[in-house]
Design a protein around this motif. Sequence first.
Motif, PDB file in Angstrom:
ATOM      1  N   PRO A 136       9.966 -95.240  75.187  1.00 44.22           N
ATOM      2  CA  PRO A 136       9.179 -94.083  74.730  1.00 44.22           C
ATOM      3  C   PRO A 136       8.145 -93.640  75.770  1.00 44.22           C
ATOM      4  O   PRO A 136       7.945 -92.441  75.968  1.00 44.22           O
ATOM      5  N   LEU A 137       7.537 -94.604  76.455  1.00 47.14           N
ATOM      6  CA  LEU A 137       6.521 -94.230  77.451  1.00 47.14           C
ATOM      7  C   LEU A 137       7.168 -93.473  78.610  1.00 47.14           C
ATOM      8  O   LEU A 137       6.701 -92.398  79.005  1.00 47.14           O
ATOM      9  N   VAL A 138       8.258 -94.027  79.145  1.00 49.87           N
ATOM     10  CA  VAL A 138       8.909 -93.375  80.287  1.00 49.87           C
ATOM     11  C   VAL A 138       9.376 -91.973  79.904  1.00 49.87           C
ATOM     12  O   VAL A 138       9.187 -91.001  80.646  1.00 49.87           O
ATOM     13  N   LYS A 139       9.939 -91.849  78.703  1.00 49.52           N
ATOM     14  CA  LYS A 139      10.430 -90.533  78.267  1.00 49.52           C
ATOM     15  C   LYS A 139       9.263 -89.542  78.121  1.00 49.52           C
ATOM     16  O   LYS A 139       9.323 -88.420  78.622  1.00 49.52           O
ATOM     17  N   THR A 140       8.209 -90.003  77.438  1.00 48.63           N
ATOM     18  CA  THR A 140       7.058 -89.120  77.213  1.00 48.63           C
ATOM     19  C   THR A 140       6.491 -88.631  78.543  1.00 48.63           C
ATOM     20  O   THR A 140       6.181 -87.445  78.712  1.00 48.63           O
ATOM     21  N   VAL A 141       6.365 -89.559  79.496  1.00 47.55           N
ATOM     22  CA  VAL A 141       5.744 -89.219  80.779  1.00 47.55           C
ATOM     23  C   VAL A 141       6.654 -88.293  81.587  1.00 47.55           C
ATOM     24  O   VAL A 141       6.207 -87.290  82.160  1.00 47.55           O
ATOM     25  N   LYS A 142       7.939 -88.596  81.585  1.00 48.41           N
ATOM     26  CA  LYS A 142       8.881 -87.734  82.325  1.00 48.41           C
ATOM     27  C   LYS A 142       8.942 -86.341  81.712  1.00 48.41           C
ATOM     28  O   LYS A 142       8.964 -85.340  82.419  1.00 48.41           O
ATOM     29  N   ASP A 143       8.988 -86.309  80.357  1.00 46.76           N
ATOM     30  CA  ASP A 143       9.043 -85.010  79.673  1.00 46.76           C
ATOM     31  C   ASP A 143       7.812 -84.164  80.002  1.00 46.76           C
ATOM     32  O   ASP A 143       7.863 -82.939  79.976  1.00 46.76           O
ATOM     33  N   ALA A 144       6.702 -84.857  80.289  1.00 48.56           N
ATOM     34  CA  ALA A 144       5.473 -84.126  80.617  1.00 48.56           C
ATOM     35  C   ALA A 144       5.466 -83.711  82.090  1.00 48.56           C
ATOM     36  O   ALA A 144       4.498 -83.108  82.570  1.00 48.56           O
ATOM     37  N   GLY A 145       6.514 -84.067  82.817  1.00 45.59           N
ATOM     38  CA  GLY A 145       6.619 -83.656  84.229  1.00 45.59           C
ATOM     39  C   GLY A 145       5.809 -84.527  85.173  1.00 45.59           C
ATOM     40  O   GLY A 145       5.550 -84.143  86.313  1.00 45.59           O
ATOM     41  N   ILE A 146       5.409 -85.690  84.712  1.00 46.89           N
ATOM     42  CA  ILE A 146       4.609 -86.592  85.573  1.00 46.89           C
ATOM     43  C   ILE A 146       5.545 -87.603  86.235  1.00 46.89           C
ATOM     44  O   ILE A 146       6.526 -88.053  85.630  1.00 46.89           O
ATOM     45  N   ASP A 147       5.227 -87.977  87.469  1.00 47.24           N
ATOM     46  CA  ASP A 147       6.108 -88.881  88.239  1.00 47.24           C
ATOM     47  C   ASP A 147       6.190 -90.273  87.625  1.00 47.24           C
ATOM     48  O   ASP A 147       5.172 -90.874  87.270  1.00 47.24           O
ATOM     49  N   VAL A 148       7.435 -90.768  87.525  1.00 45.52           N
ATOM     50  CA  VAL A 148       7.670 -92.153  87.095  1.00 45.52           C
ATOM     51  C   VAL A 148       8.376 -92.843  88.266  1.00 45.52           C
ATOM     52  O   VAL A 148       9.455 -92.421  88.685  1.00 45.52           O
ATOM     53  N   ILE A 149       7.750 -93.880  88.802  1.00 47.88           N
ATOM     54  CA  ILE A 149       8.247 -94.499  90.040  1.00 47.88           C
ATOM     55  C   ILE A 149       8.756 -95.918  89.749  1.00 47.88           C
ATOM     56  O   ILE A 149       7.995 -96.737  89.207  1.00 47.88           O
ATOM     57  N   PRO A 150      10.011 -96.222  90.115  1.00 55.33           N
ATOM     58  CA  PRO A 150      10.488 -97.594  89.897  1.00 55.33           C
ATOM     59  C   PRO A 150      10.024 -98.534  91.008  1.00 55.33           C
ATOM     60  O   PRO A 150      10.052 -98.169  92.185  1.00 55.33           O
ATOM     61  N   ILE A 151       9.592 -99.724  90.612  1.00 56.57           N
ATOM     62  CA  ILE A 151       9.291-100.777  91.600  1.00 56.57           C
ATOM     63  C   ILE A 151      10.281-101.893  91.283  1.00 56.57           C
ATOM     64  O   ILE A 151      10.040-102.746  90.427  1.00 56.57           O
ATOM     65  N   PRO A 152      11.440-101.891  91.935  1.00 63.58           N
ATOM     66  CA  PRO A 152      12.546-102.768  91.521  1.00 63.58           C
ATOM     67  C   PRO A 152      12.307-104.236  91.819  1.00 63.58           C
ATOM     68  O   PRO A 152      11.485-104.599  92.655  1.00 63.58           O
ATOM     69  N   GLY A 153      13.054-105.054  91.101  1.00 65.58           N
ATOM     70  CA  GLY A 153      12.936-106.509  91.284  1.00 65.58           C
ATOM     71  C   GLY A 153      13.870-107.218  90.338  1.00 65.58           C
ATOM     72  O   GLY A 153      14.969-106.717  90.043  1.00 65.58           O
ATOM     73  N   ALA A 154      13.414-108.367  89.818  1.00 64.30           N
ATOM     74  CA  ALA A 154      14.298-109.219  89.018  1.00 64.30           C
ATOM     75  C   ALA A 154      14.776-108.532  87.748  1.00 64.30           C
ATOM     76  O   ALA A 154      14.049-107.775  87.108  1.00 64.30           O
ATOM     77  N   CYS A 155      16.022-108.834  87.405  1.00 67.30           N
ATOM     78  CA  CYS A 155      16.612-108.383  86.149  1.00 67.30           C
ATOM     79  C   CYS A 155      17.717-109.389  85.843  1.00 67.30           C
ATOM     80  O   CYS A 155      18.619-109.593  86.673  1.00 67.30           O
ATOM     81  N   ALA A 156      17.641-110.030  84.681  1.00 65.91           N
ATOM     82  CA  ALA A 156      18.560-111.146  84.395  1.00 65.91           C
ATOM     83  C   ALA A 156      20.019-110.716  84.462  1.00 65.91           C
ATOM     84  O   ALA A 156      20.859-111.442  84.995  1.00 65.91           O
TER      85      ALA A 156
END
Length: 287
Positions: A98-118
């Motif tokens: 919900p946070l990522v969607k809300t922020v993206k929908d508002a046109g604000i940058d969402v930046i991935p900082i990649p790393g571990a994922c099981a």
Amino acid sequence: MSSECGKLYVVATPIGNLADISFRAVDILKRVDLIAAEDTRHVKMLLQHYGITNKLVALHQHNENKASVGLLEKLRAGRSIALVSDAGTPLLSDPGMPLVKTVKDAGIDVIPIPGACALIAALSVAGLPVAPFSFEGFSPRASSARRAFFNEKLMCPTTWIFYESSHRILASLKDMADILPLERQIVIARELTKLHETIVKTSLGNALALVETHENMRKGEFVVIVEGAELDKKVQLITPEQEKILSVLLSECSIKTAVSMAVEITGIRKKLLYQAALGLGKEKRLT
Ligand code: SAM
């Protein structure tokens, strides 16, 4: 979007071994104005380890819709925020959507900082085809729903992956063994990056026996990876028990009625049952 807005960083954290975090992730966690964390007490251990003293706010599955609105306001006011979960990459069976969607929908940058994922760590060492693959999240908790899930996946031609807990790994493998062919290859990746890391690639039948007989194999966190069905070989579409039900129904009614009734009884997808019914019809005509 105006450059006065802050940025949301989606930061991957370790899935066990604390060293599995990028320099960039540590730098971002130090520099943002606020860290939104699934469990603030849990993330404090990681932050202490890296000497990070930053403001924390809770964002978990019970408050994330409401909390997202407040965080959006902070981003609009120029604050930068890092989103972390308890382990691994946020949103992957973790809060944050919900946070990522809300922020993206508002046109604000969402930046991935990649790393571990099981799931990616497990897939990278599974020795099974990786493209395409499907990630299913956690398998359903209730046995009936889990069996329906395995029935759905029975004919999936590509590698598929699910998360499993120590409470359900044995029950889950038992259900799977009732539905999938016992010779299907699976990989059980347990406690990745931790002291008791175990990665076993074997047949479903062997994996079940292993988990049944070794208590340690029922402890910790699990990723289960399943080989796709080989569609060009003659693969069992449905279990022998389900085939019997379908066969009895076919002997009494039309294919359409038999399939509809079998859907009701078995909970299997109509398309699968229809294919199986056609197969049974062919066999009958041949004999
Ligand atoms: N977001 C995380 C990720 O990026 O992998 C997953 C979070 S999910 C709530 C937790 C589940 O992921 C565990 O129950 C287990 O199935 C899997 N998992 C997490 N860490 C793991 C590990 N070190 N070894 C094996 N599986 C793990």
